[in-house]
Write a protein that holds these residues in place. Structure first.
Motif, PDB file in Angstrom:
ATOM      1  N   ASN A  18     -61.427  23.772  13.634  1.00  0.00           N
ATOM      2  CA  ASN A  18     -61.412  25.080  12.972  1.00  0.00           C
ATOM      3  C   ASN A  18     -62.232  24.978  11.686  1.00  0.00           C
ATOM      4  N   GLY A  19     -62.214  26.012  10.892  1.00  0.00           N
ATOM      5  CA  GLY A  19     -63.013  26.026   9.670  1.00  0.00           C
ATOM      6  C   GLY A  19     -62.712  24.880   8.734  1.00  0.00           C
ATOM      7  N   GLU A  20     -61.432  24.584   8.556  1.00  0.00           N
ATOM      8  CA  GLU A  20     -61.043  23.494   7.658  1.00  0.00           C
ATOM      9  C   GLU A  20     -61.534  22.148   8.188  1.00  0.00           C
ATOM     10  N   HIS A  21     -61.344  21.927   9.488  1.00  0.00           N
ATOM     11  CA  HIS A  21     -61.804  20.671  10.090  1.00  0.00           C
ATOM     12  C   HIS A  21     -63.324  20.575  10.061  1.00  0.00           C
ATOM     13  N   LEU A  23     -65.408  21.626   7.914  1.00  0.00           N
ATOM     14  CA  LEU A  23     -65.904  21.200   6.604  1.00  0.00           C
ATOM     15  C   LEU A  23     -65.780  19.697   6.380  1.00  0.00           C
ATOM     16  N   GLN A  24     -64.929  19.049   7.171  1.00  0.00           N
ATOM     17  CA  GLN A  24     -64.711  17.608   7.016  1.00  0.00           C
ATOM     18  C   GLN A  24     -65.656  16.750   7.878  1.00  0.00           C
ATOM     19  N   LYS A  52     -69.719  24.651   1.574  1.00  0.00           N
ATOM     20  CA  LYS A  52     -68.911  23.939   0.581  1.00  0.00           C
ATOM     21  C   LYS A  52     -69.292  24.369  -0.827  1.00  0.00           C
ATOM     22  N   LEU A  55     -67.864  27.823  -1.416  1.00  0.00           N
ATOM     23  CA  LEU A  55     -66.413  27.758  -1.619  1.00  0.00           C
ATOM     24  C   LEU A  55     -66.075  27.224  -3.007  1.00  0.00           C
ATOM     25  N   GLU A  56     -66.804  26.218  -3.453  1.00  0.00           N
ATOM     26  CA  GLU A  56     -66.572  25.640  -4.771  1.00  0.00           C
ATOM     27  C   GLU A  56     -66.872  26.660  -5.870  1.00  0.00           C
ATOM     28  N   ARG A  59     -64.073  29.122  -5.928  1.00  0.00           N
ATOM     29  CA  ARG A  59     -62.874  28.512  -6.511  1.00  0.00           C
ATOM     30  C   ARG A  59     -62.974  28.478  -8.036  1.00  0.00           C
TER      31      ARG A  59
END
Length: 101
Positions: A18-21, A23-24, A52, A55-56, A59
């Protein structure tokens, strides 16, 4: 805007990426997911880097807004306390004035 990488959707879905994964993921993990084309991996890595950074940035903007709100809250609270002290002082002065008479 399509990156023409639709052929990887089924494998990513099967692996619950998914989106979170997403990014990793790095180059070796992308390769392990069946992304054999170095060009495709480069495209994904570039887009992930952009995401990233975005997103930063978001944030940091959120943190800045929260700090500004907190600063305003403190300022308002200080003003209320000053008003309250002023009101107390004027009412005690008025009380003293009637007591002296």
């Amino acid at each position: 805007m399509s990156l023409n990488l639709e052929q990887y959707v089924s494998e990513f879905s099967a692996q619950n990426i998914n989106g979170e994964h997403l990014l990793q993921l790095d180059g070796s993990k992308l390769k392990a997911l069946g992304m054999t084309s170095s060009q495709d991996r480069a495209i994904i890595k570039k887009k992930l880097k952009e995401m990233k950074a975005s997103l930063e940035k978001a944030r940091k903007a959120q943190e800045k807004m929260e700090k500004q709100r907190e600063k305003l809250r403190k300022k308002e609270q200080e003003q209320l306390q000053r008003k309250s002290k002023k009101t107390e002082k004027s009412s005690s002065d008025a009380t003293e004035g009637t007591t002296e008479q």
